[in-house]
Write a protein that holds these residues in place. Structure first.
Motif, PDB file in Angstrom:
ATOM      1  N   TRP A   1       1.804   0.628  -0.172  1.00  0.00           N
ATOM      2  CA  TRP A   1       2.411   1.879  -0.633  1.00  0.00           C
ATOM      3  C   TRP A   1       1.426   2.617  -1.534  1.00  0.00           C
TER       4      TRP A   1
ATOM      5  N   ALA B   1       1.539  -2.613  -3.868  1.00  0.00           N
ATOM      6  CA  ALA B   1       1.354  -1.408  -4.663  1.00  0.00           C
ATOM      7  C   ALA B   1      -0.127  -1.079  -4.737  1.00  0.00           C
TER       8      ALA B   1
ATOM      9  N   VAL C   1       3.676  -3.377   4.022  1.00  0.00           N
ATOM     10  CA  VAL C   1       3.217  -2.007   3.848  1.00  0.00           C
ATOM     11  C   VAL C   1       2.446  -1.900   2.538  1.00  0.00           C
TER      12      VAL C   1
ATOM     13  N   ASP D   1       0.011   6.375  -3.466  1.00  0.00           N
ATOM     14  CA  ASP D   1       0.516   7.591  -4.123  1.00  0.00           C
ATOM     15  C   ASP D   1       0.179   8.836  -3.313  1.00  0.00           C
TER      16      ASP D   1
ATOM     17  N   SER E   1       4.489   6.679  -0.903  1.00  0.00           N
ATOM     18  CA  SER E   1       5.776   6.549  -1.599  1.00  0.00           C
ATOM     19  C   SER E   1       6.437   7.921  -1.714  1.00  0.00           C
TER      20      SER E   1
ATOM     21  N   GLY F   1       5.280  -5.827   0.187  1.00  0.00           N
ATOM     22  CA  GLY F   1       5.220  -4.471  -0.330  1.00  0.00           C
ATOM     23  C   GLY F   1       4.093  -4.444  -1.353  1.00  0.00           C
TER      24      GLY F   1
ATOM     25  N   GLU G   1      12.175   0.916  -1.040  1.00  0.00           N
ATOM     26  CA  GLU G   1      11.565   1.696   0.049  1.00  0.00           C
ATOM     27  C   GLU G   1      11.202   0.796   1.235  1.00  0.00           C
ATOM     28  N   THR G   2      10.757  -0.419   0.945  1.00  0.00           N
ATOM     29  CA  THR G   2      10.400  -1.346   2.027  1.00  0.00           C
ATOM     30  C   THR G   2      11.665  -1.814   2.748  1.00  0.00           C
TER      31      THR G   2
ATOM     32  N   LYS H   1      -0.216   1.650   6.071  1.00  0.00           N
ATOM     33  CA  LYS H   1      -0.158   2.366   4.794  1.00  0.00           C
ATOM     34  C   LYS H   1       0.968   3.389   4.837  1.00  0.00           C
ATOM     35  N   MET H   2       1.644   3.550   3.712  1.00  0.00           N
ATOM     36  CA  MET H   2       2.664   4.589   3.616  1.00  0.00           C
ATOM     37  C   MET H   2       2.555   5.261   2.262  1.00  0.00           C
TER      38      MET H   2
ATOM     39  N   ILE I   1       9.245   0.209  -4.690  1.00  0.00           N
ATOM     40  CA  ILE I   1       8.669  -0.315  -3.439  1.00  0.00           C
ATOM     41  C   ILE I   1       9.643  -1.286  -2.746  1.00  0.00           C
TER      42      ILE I   1
ATOM     43  N   ARG J   1       7.343   4.819  -9.226  1.00  0.00           N
ATOM     44  CA  ARG J   1       7.018   4.759  -7.802  1.00  0.00           C
ATOM     45  C   ARG J   1       6.880   3.296  -7.350  1.00  0.00           C
TER      46      ARG J   1
END
Ligand code: NAG
Ligand code: NAG
Length: 497
Positions: A121, A95, A119, A123, A141, A93, A167-168, A138-139, A164, A160
């Motif tokens: 993550w 950032a 991924v 903004d 958040s 994950g 979210e992951t 890419k994703m 991660i 945010r």
């Protein structure tokens, strides 16, 4: 103030649960089959039940109980604990921010491999690039503007980023053992990450990483916190436990500065301490990493962070070029990267310090290993100070005496000789003006290049940590020093004899 229960309504938890339940009948069926086989096995082996047999039975019984009592935990088949962790079982994950993406993605490209999962993550969205296929997916958040953030110095993107992990996890990928967090300016050595994580049982709660180099950072934050940029790993079950409480937990600490201290606060609530692994490097320093990297702890190098804060690790090139060069030894023998060995040139009274895949340094005179394994302060701490109280470990000053300055030889190229089963690394003298030293002894400036030979050993870290030995070999090559590095022989001690 209590936390806002609305926040939890956003969880896609029920969806995740539904996914689990569709696989449940298959799981149940195979469990019944397994149990039947076990019953037969149990009856047969009962008469001569050695301890080993019993262990197997208990282990599998435990597995069955988990299936029967608790709702299905992992949708994938449970790996046997003995099977070694692979890169595939680690999910990253990372950032990142849209603003710096075009620049920072070049660092990720240096270590990312197509067989890895993870991924980035962001903004907000970024333009699609022609290099997207050699980068992680890419994703964006989810929006975190509902969360409280009131640290006067920090930035609320910390919320945010701290999420991660959760979210992951909610992507619900299969066969995951570890989640590894890092920043867009973190360089990982993936094979060494695997080596480190394979030592731990991924079915247990583990929070693995390292603290800051700067003592003050650890005072301000905590010595018990894994610094996010250096990268940290959370085992699958711990990530699950964290995800259940993280959003409530975050709301209890609106005053914290960053994302990693929020993880730390939640880990404290979960009662899980940091397992320190010295190969993760936050590198909360400025300047030249030479001192740190050439006296690396006897542990696999896992990460290098703050790539934009420190100078390129090889001179006369940019940061990306320097890390591209570092990939040469990584591809040959990642386990040995930066491993320091110390030996002496007896006839010339020199001390030689090798940092495999990076530098060789020659010092006039004889220094003990105890001294050489201390990083020379070629860098400043996070508050731009260079004194010895600034760091969370022992350091030594960079010597000002003209005769005591080391001659530094940086890696220029390396290759593997299949017949000899050894790598040869070539190092060339870093051209710095060496003012005349009046000592009446051999002058290392005559040595222009150093060749280092070493047998690659991918299983180096399966054994307890031990520093390699090096030996200065005789050579007829002009201006060249030849060094052999490898496992210390019986009774071989790093001493001048
Ligand atoms: C940490 O402490 C130093 C020195 O007291 C201070 O200057 C700095 O602002 C602090 N940093 C944070 C993030 O609290
Ligand atoms: C090379 O040497 C290492 C260390 O002794 C050994 O583990 C490895 O199996 C050898 N490889 C080959 C191809 O012989």
């Amino acid at each position: 103030m209590k936390n806002n229960p609305k926040v939890e309504d956003n969880f896609p938890w029920d969806q995740t649960m539904r996914n689990h339940f569709t696989t449940f009948p298959k799981f149940l069926l195979s469990s019944i089959l397994l149990i039947s086989i076990l019953c037969i096995f149990y009856t047969v082996s009962f008469s001569n039940s050695s301890n080993k047999d019993l262990n197997i039975i208990t282990a599998v019984h435990d597995g069955r109980e988990e299936v029967a009592v608790a709702p299905p935990p992992v949708p994938s088949p449970k790996p046997s604990p003995s099977s070694k962790t692979t890169l595939h079982q680690i999910v990253f994950g990372i950032a990142a921010s849209a603003r710096l993406w075009d620049h920072r993605k070049n660092y990720i490209k240096l270590w990312w491999k197509p067989q890895m999962r993870g991924v980035v993550w962001l903004d907000k969205g970024v333009k699609t690039g022609t290099d997207d296929h050699i980068l992680p997916q890419k994703m964006i958040s989810v929006d975190t503007s509902k969360f409280k953030y009131n640290n006067p110095k920090g930035h609320r993107s910390a919320i945010r980023i701290t999420r991660i992990v959760s979210e992951t996890l909610r992507l619900d990928l299969d066969d995951v053992r570890w989640f590894v967090m890092g920043d867009d300016d973190t360089f990982f050595v993936p094979d060494n990450l695997v080596r480190v994580l394979s030592k731990y049982d991924h079915n247990q709660f583990y929070y693995i990483g390292s603290s800051s180099e700067s003592h003050l950072q650890n005072i301000n934050f905590s010595y018990g916190m894994a610094y996010g940029g250096g990268g940290f790993a959370i085992s699958y079950p711990l990530a699950k436990a964290l995800a259940k409480m993280q959003d409530r937990c975050i709301q209890r600490y609106p005053g914290l500065y960053g994302s990693d201290d929020r993880i730390h606060a939640c880990m404290a609530e979960l009662g899980v301490p940091l397992t320190k692994e010295p190969g993760f490097h936050q590198y909360d320093v400025f300047g030249n990493l030479l001192g740190l990297l050439s006296a690396h702890p006897v542990a696999p190098l896992v990460s290098i962070h703050h790539l934009d804060k420190v100078e390129p690790i090889f001179p006369n090139m940019n940061r990306v070029q320097a890390l591209t060069r570092l990939n040469i030894p990584i591809n040959l023998d990642s386990a040995a990267l930066m491993q320091q060995s110390v030996c002496y040139d007896k006839t010339r009274s020199w001390t030689v310090s090798v940092s495999w895949g990076y530098t060789v340094q020659i010092y006039r005179g004889i220094f003990s290993v105890r001294e050489m394994e201390m990083p020379a302060r070629t860098f400043l701490n996070w508050y731009k100070r260079a004194d010895y109280t600034g760091f969370a470990f022992n350091t030594r000053p960079v010597t000002r005496h003209v005769c005591q300055k080391p001659f530094v030889y940086y890696l220029s190229k390396a290759s593997y000789n299949k017949v000899m089963n050894q790598t040869v690394s070539e190092h060339v003298q870093h051209q710095v003006s060496n003012p005349d030293c009046k000592w009446k002894m051999a002058d290392p400036s005559r040595i222009e290049r150093v060749e280092v030979y070493r047998k690659p050993d991918p299983n180096l870290w399966d054994k307890p940590p031990r520093r390699n030995c090096c030996r200065v070999l005789p050579t007829k090559k002009k201006g060249t020093m030849v060094i052999d590095v490898g496992v210390c022989g019986d009774d071989e001690v790093i001493e001048l004899r």
